[in-house]
Design a protein around this motif. Sequence first.
Motif, PDB file in Angstrom:
ATOM      1  N   ALA A 141     -11.858  37.495  16.694  1.00  0.00           N
ATOM      2  CA  ALA A 141     -12.919  37.882  15.816  1.00  0.00           C
ATOM      3  C   ALA A 141     -14.171  37.138  16.000  1.00  0.00           C
ATOM      4  CB  ALA A 141     -12.429  37.446  14.299  1.00  0.00           C
TER       5      ALA A 141
ATOM      6  N   GLN B  19     -16.399  39.105  11.422  1.00  0.00           N
ATOM      7  CA  GLN B  19     -16.106  40.158  11.583  1.00  0.00           C
ATOM      8  C   GLN B  19     -14.968  40.291  12.651  1.00  0.00           C
ATOM      9  OE1 GLN B  19     -19.183  42.138  13.850  1.00  0.00           O
ATOM     10  NE2 GLN B  19     -18.303  44.340  13.781  1.00  0.00           N
ATOM     11  N   LEU B  20     -13.904  41.024  11.903  1.00  0.00           N
ATOM     12  CA  LEU B  20     -12.626  41.124  13.059  1.00  0.00           C
ATOM     13  C   LEU B  20     -13.059  42.184  14.414  1.00  0.00           C
ATOM     14  CD1 LEU B  20      -9.802  42.164  10.317  1.00  0.00           C
ATOM     15  CD2 LEU B  20     -10.464  39.978  11.568  1.00  0.00           C
TER      16      LEU B  20
ATOM     17  N   GLN C 127      -8.075  44.608  15.502  1.00  0.00           N
ATOM     18  CA  GLN C 127      -7.619  43.848  14.180  1.00  0.00           C
ATOM     19  C   GLN C 127      -8.105  44.861  12.991  1.00  0.00           C
ATOM     20  OE1 GLN C 127      -9.792  40.249  15.375  1.00  0.00           O
ATOM     21  NE2 GLN C 127      -7.933  39.121  15.036  1.00  0.00           N
ATOM     22  N   GLN C 128      -9.216  45.131  13.099  1.00  0.00           N
ATOM     23  CA  GLN C 128      -9.805  45.881  11.720  1.00  0.00           C
ATOM     24  C   GLN C 128      -8.962  46.969  11.646  1.00  0.00           C
ATOM     25  OE1 GLN C 128     -12.359  44.595   9.943  1.00  0.00           O
ATOM     26  NE2 GLN C 128     -11.350  46.188   8.428  1.00  0.00           N
ATOM     27  N   LYS C 129      -8.630  47.899  12.699  1.00  0.00           N
ATOM     28  CA  LYS C 129      -7.850  48.947  12.543  1.00  0.00           C
ATOM     29  C   LYS C 129      -6.616  48.624  11.995  1.00  0.00           C
ATOM     30  CE  LYS C 129      -9.452  52.667  13.871  1.00  0.00           C
ATOM     31  NZ  LYS C 129     -10.315  53.523  13.001  1.00  0.00           N
TER      32      LYS C 129
ATOM     33  N   ASP D 215      -6.867  48.143   8.197  1.00  0.00           N
ATOM     34  CA  ASP D 215      -7.094  49.457   7.795  1.00  0.00           C
ATOM     35  C   ASP D 215      -5.832  50.519   7.632  1.00  0.00           C
ATOM     36  OD1 ASP D 215      -9.672  48.640   7.679  1.00  0.00           O
ATOM     37  OD2 ASP D 215     -10.403  49.791   9.174  1.00  0.00           O
TER      38      ASP D 215
END
Lengths: 402, 179
Positions: B87, B97-98, B102-104, B107
């Motif tokens: 990140a 911010q990932l 990581q973000q997916k 989500d």
Amino acid sequence: MKNILIAAALLLPLAAQAADKQLLERGKYLARAADCVACHSVEGGAEYAGGLPLESPFGTIYGTNITPDKQYGIGEYSADDFYRAVAEGERRDGSKLYPAMPYTSYHLLKREDSDAIYAYLMRLEPIAKPSPQTSLSFPFNVRFGLGFWNMLYKNRVQLLPAEGKSETWQRGQYLVEALGHCGECHTPRNALGALQQDQRLQGGVLLGYEAPSLLAEDLAERGWSTDDLATFLKHGISAQGSMFNEMYPVLHHSTQYLPLDDHQAMATYLLGDQPPAPRKVSAVAFEQLDDSAQQGRQHYLNLCAGCHGVAGEGVPHVAVAMDGNTTLRLNEARNLLRVIDDGIKEQQFTGFERMQPMPGFSDKLDDGQMRDLLHYLRQTWGGQNAELSPQQVSQLRSEKGH
Amino acid sequence: MAKRLLSMIINSQAVGPLEVADDLMMIDFLHEYLNLTGSRLGCGQGVCHACVAILDKPDGTSEEVRTCITGAHFFDGKRIRTIEGHAKRDAQGEVSQLNPIQQKFVDQFAFQCSYCTPGYVNAATVLVEKLQRQPVKRSELEGEIEDALGKHICRCTGYVRYYNAARDVVESLGLVKEG
């Protein structure tokens, strides 16, 4: 009287059925002891329906369909035809079988045993599946030439005299030499692929791996006792290590199904009625290792010790011990190197025993590091102090079989 | 047991030289010497892949290495990345911010207990980097994802969401070509 006749009429078919069942059971047992399925099946395919590619230096030979299918299998074979194929290497039409079929060993089969295997195979479900075409280079692609090849090398197994040997030894001889055809891999072959029978069971190289010598003194030198060898044949694993490479399917198709007496007999034949004492090798201290082996210790700690233990003690059901391991004791470093480079897939043994997969480290060790690691393993636990030259190591690494 | 000096680059930061036992496993080095506890000790025998770190090789490629069965000294002089390094962070060192993987995963609710997640993030990162060097044909995408993630074990959420998320990341980064 009438009652007796009726009873006899009823009993006879029962007796015949029992004899038939016994014959089929015997045929099934013998087919397993002879490990027919290993070459005459492919993984995931129907048993005995053929298709296993046997790689030879001359090309690829395929195991044939030996189910009773009339077109593609042996459905048209009589018991005589079958015996001739198994023992003489001749097909029903008189043409020669490729010597991948171990008739050099099977010629020792008793006729009644061949008939029992035949009876068993003929009761299998016929599978209408053609065998793939074998493609060999000249002159091996000419079946006629094979007769000449066989004549030239006269490489049939000749049995050692059994006089004065125990019954167990004699049973083991039949299992090892005739049915198990162990010598087909454990005997060296010459440049033409013929078994060198003057070096019977002294070890051969197969697809990059050594099938080690099975001579009694060599087995004892590598730490084998009769009981341990019998255990190894039954379970695929013992204090000396586990079966891997080409020996692993032998456990699965063949030896695990044999009765304990057979394992004991095979081990008795190989080690002798008066077996030599297995050599004990004690772990050698770090300070006594040569420079290269001392360097190799760190590679062992970095890449091997996580599973095989810092002291080479292994982890039960995960990875075999290095301390006492028979592969480390081989004169040649070939198998040790191959296993380190190639890894071993997850293994399942009899009962609930498992060993987890071992990764290959070919991209983690350069030739110098591999040499140091081999020296560390062989000197510490193998009793093997011979120095390997860098050329030997790079040569062995290049002889990858698969 | 002897000690020897160990240096490496972890998440772009130079580490060492430190005196470290020659038989210490990498995961213990990360946890006990560096307080990088994101890499998870699962099976401890190289099967579950919860512990993997990313090894950055001199040729620009990357690969997963199991830190529970690999000695710390194997990484001497090498570059690696752990879950803590993905990140972006702000001036205070807090995560700002990932990375896209990581973000997916967040989500798409790809995980519940998260024990295996660091391993999956690293596996998917190695996959993305491989496909950035050589995009994959659509017909081969599932096989690539299976090869990349298939060795990792998850015991609570199941695998479908991880696989879906990995597929979406690869697609959204334009790493799939028709064919």
